[in-house]
Design an enzyme around this catalytic site. Sequence first.
Site, PDB file in Angstrom:
ATOM      1  N   GLU A  53       0.876  -1.163   0.000  1.00 42.91           N
ATOM      2  CA  GLU A  53       0.000   0.000   0.000  1.00 42.91           C
ATOM      3  C   GLU A  53       0.921   1.223   0.000  1.00 42.91           C
ATOM      4  OE1 GLU A  53      -2.658   0.265   3.372  1.00 42.91           O
ATOM      5  OE2 GLU A  53      -3.393   2.199   2.651  1.00 42.91           O
ATOM      6  N   ARG A 278       5.381 -12.411  10.063  1.00 45.10           N
ATOM      7  CA  ARG A 278       6.097 -11.205   9.668  1.00 45.10           C
ATOM      8  C   ARG A 278       7.430 -11.112  10.407  1.00 45.10           C
ATOM      9  NH1 ARG A 278       3.905  -5.862   9.995  1.00 45.10           N
ATOM     10  NH2 ARG A 278       2.224  -6.629   8.743  1.00 45.10           N
ATOM     11  N   LYS A 288       4.860   1.049   9.199  1.00 44.58           N
ATOM     12  CA  LYS A 288       4.944   2.315   8.469  1.00 44.58           C
ATOM     13  C   LYS A 288       4.358   3.457   9.280  1.00 44.58           C
ATOM     14  CE  LYS A 288       3.166   0.300   4.871  1.00 44.58           C
ATOM     15  NZ  LYS A 288       2.548   0.021   3.571  1.00 44.58           N
TER      16      LYS A 288
END
Length: 582
Positions: A53, A278, A288
């Site tokens: 994204e 992750r 982020k």
Amino acid sequence: MSNMAAGKENEKTGAATPETEAAVTTDFIRAIIDADLQSDKYGGRVHTRFPPEPNGYLHIGHAKSICLNFGIAEDYGGKYNLRFDDTNPTKEEEEYIQSIIKDVYWLGFDWEDRLFFASDYFEQMYEYAVQLIEAGKAYVDDLSAEEIRAYRGTLTKPGQNSPYRERPVAENLDLFKRMRAGEFVDGSCVLRAKIDMASPNLNMRDPVIYRILHASHPRTGDAWCIYPMYDFAHGLGDSIEGITHSICTLEFEAHRPLYDWFLDELGIYHPQQIEFARLNLTYTVMSKRKLLLLVQRGDVSGWDDPRMPTLSGLRRRGCPPEAIRAFSGRIGVAKSNSTVDVAFLEHCIRQDLNERAPRVMAVLEPLKVVIDNYPEGQVEEFEADNHPQKPEMGTRQVPFSRELYIERADFMEEPPRKYFRLAPGREVRLKHAYYITCVDVVRDEQGAVVELHCTYDPESRGGATPDGRKVRGTLHWVSAEHALDAEVRLYEHLFTKENPYEVEEGEDFTANLNPNSLQTLTSCKVEPSLARAAPGSRYQFMRQGYFCLDPVDSAGGALAFNRTVSMRDTWAKIQRAQRRKA
Ligand code: ATP
Ligand code: MG
């Protein structure tokens, strides 16, 4: 079993550390793909994607995902797409798109002509939504966002049907068309999938699939005032692109039934989603949103600050892309979350740079040395190898003269035991040059040492003497007259705690920022060959670590070096200690 899963607990940090030196060649994801190839599920195709994204810069966690997705496609002779999941125009920017493209390419992957955007499919997604409405599987809901939340129920309590849930198909079609036409203000209604308000999986409780947002989109401009939600768009994007294996992180496991539901209801091509754990790193935050906060607060100079775990930060710090790829391969993939010791990342960087970085001499904290018996005005050139194990990397000339700089820490007036560097009356070797002996110490008014006087042995040229006499210390140095001025930045971890989220009541992770994470040395002296250094190039400063000429701050010809990693390999030390115990 993956390396991570097999990794032992690191006693010092409590973090898992990968055990083997070899790259991981197989894992549970590749096992699934092997089985799919055996059963001919996708006609022999392997087609993956990386779907960022564009709401921030990529970090090392994304690199793991990229290396996994694209690495798998490469290994199987398949294809991979870079697709931006750009469904949220309020948070997304062109700057992020450009940075992501640059970073993925820098990592060494080439998606050829397969760069896509979820926004390319907005029309198709709208059609899919209409198809769901026509099938009685989606409805326009006038409840407010708050009401929708309240009706949703909890993990232990089923949700409640919206009063608008039974709207007739024709009315839904009309309202959805008018949502698109811009007749309604933001938030006045949404399109929801009609699934099951009592589902134990909250994602299945009539999720919102379209919302009204009068916002300009970086790519579609003002063409749309309704935008699909990520959960609707993501699986459809994979389907449209014919992705075979949609590899994503564990938090999407509970979304998989929803993605499957959309694909099944629409009766369209169905990729296989596979979830993996992750990457988390000690002393690092990896989100982020959190990284953006650091940028906005000015804790760092930007997304590409060399202390950031972003790919742009790592690049600016001097980390080679090959080291990140090696790191990603060696940590492996697992099904359960864990934290990798950041010392292991540094270890991979050090190993890579050890192979490729030319050696040079740089004095970070200079102390002047005068060689009393060396002729004034004389200059000698010594030929120095650029890499001790790699003659193919060539040599360079290093000038030597009467006045030199050595490292302040390489001299002690009263040396403790095991200090083999320079001291009064002591003889040491100057790398590539002569043996010198300290004969006198000059002080300022406060008594601080400001200069040393030494003598040299002309017979010791090249670092050995005819009488075979031994010295214990070898120092790096530069010729005072020929040295170049440079700035050097040394880094520590950005956070003081292994887990930056471990905070006192009322604090957030920024409370754990390390006030000493950046140290700038402004009076460094480096050997003259570095005048030819290209911005971004990497060196080993002998005995000081690996450094990169800062690509931003050195643009005007100034020399500013960032220390990528020091020479000290903490991870290797931990491994040795573990082996000794075992
Ligand atoms: P963040 O949590 O940092 O904001 P994100 O998951 O929201 O990241 P996306 O742009 O949605 O960021 O991520 C693109 C891809 O990268 C996703 O498939 C996601 O699963 C993967 N990814 C993100 N963070 C990590 C991580 N720490 N380790 C491995 N993969 C990751
Ligand atoms: Mg996300």
